[in-house]
Design a protein around this motif. Structure first.
Motif, mmCIF file in Angstrom:
data_model
loop_
_atom_site.group_PDB
_atom_site.id
_atom_site.type_symbol
_atom_site.label_atom_id
_atom_site.label_comp_id
_atom_site.label_asym_id
_atom_site.label_seq_id
_atom_site.Cartn_x
_atom_site.Cartn_y
_atom_site.Cartn_z
ATOM 1 N N ILE A 7 0.837 -1.198 0.000
ATOM 2 C CA ILE A 7 0.000 0.000 0.000
ATOM 3 C C ILE A 7 0.871 1.247 0.000
ATOM 4 C CG2 ILE A 7 -1.657 1.334 1.378
ATOM 5 C CD1 ILE A 7 -2.920 -1.342 2.187
ATOM 6 N N PHE A 8 1.946 1.242 0.786
ATOM 7 C CA PHE A 8 2.858 2.376 0.827
ATOM 8 C C PHE A 8 3.515 2.598 -0.529
ATOM 9 C CE2 PHE A 8 7.096 4.177 1.565
ATOM 10 C CZ PHE A 8 6.726 5.379 2.141
ATOM 11 N N ALA A 9 3.908 1.528 -1.183
ATOM 12 C CA ALA A 9 4.551 1.646 -2.496
ATOM 13 C C ALA A 9 3.578 2.203 -3.527
ATOM 14 C CB ALA A 9 5.087 0.292 -2.940
ATOM 15 N N ILE A 10 2.340 1.749 -3.505
ATOM 16 C CA ILE A 10 1.332 2.237 -4.451
ATOM 17 C C ILE A 10 1.056 3.721 -4.208
ATOM 18 C CG2 ILE A 10 -1.107 2.062 -5.094
ATOM 19 C CD1 ILE A 10 -0.832 -0.976 -4.662
ATOM 20 N N LEU A 11 0.943 4.113 -2.941
ATOM 21 C CA LEU A 11 0.700 5.520 -2.626
ATOM 22 C C LEU A 11 1.901 6.392 -3.001
ATOM 23 C CD1 LEU A 11 -1.122 5.251 0.820
ATOM 24 C CD2 LEU A 11 -2.101 5.880 -1.385
ATOM 25 N N ALA A 12 3.102 5.890 -2.781
ATOM 26 C CA ALA A 12 4.298 6.663 -3.120
ATOM 27 C C ALA A 12 4.407 6.859 -4.627
ATOM 28 C CB ALA A 12 5.536 5.963 -2.574
ATOM 29 N N ILE A 13 4.149 5.822 -5.388
ATOM 30 C CA ILE A 13 4.200 5.935 -6.852
ATOM 31 C C ILE A 13 3.105 6.879 -7.355
ATOM 32 C CG2 ILE A 13 3.874 4.646 -9.000
ATOM 33 C CD1 ILE A 13 5.296 2.295 -7.595
ATOM 34 N N GLY A 14 1.940 6.791 -6.769
ATOM 35 C CA GLY A 14 0.849 7.685 -7.159
ATOM 36 C C GLY A 14 1.147 9.134 -6.836
#
Length: 50
Positions: A7-14
């Motif tokens: 979830i953190f990786a998806i939010l960071a990329i977004g």
């Protein structure tokens, strides 16, 4: 723990993808457009003392 990282990786990329978008540049902003009207120098009053 892996779900949190995912979830953190998806939010960071977004966040990076949305903050690096070139859609908002200063060239398109109305704040930076030059003013078309000039200063009327006949309306400027210069003080006598100086």
């Amino acid at each position: 723990m892996n779900v949190k990282k995912l979830i953190f990786a998806i939010l960071a990329i977004g966040l990076l993808a949305s903050s690096c978008s070139p859609s908002a540049t200063a060239d398109e902003d109305a704040l930076y457009t030059p003013i078309k009207q000039g200063v009327d120098k006949t309306q400027i009053k210069i003080p006598a003392a100086g």
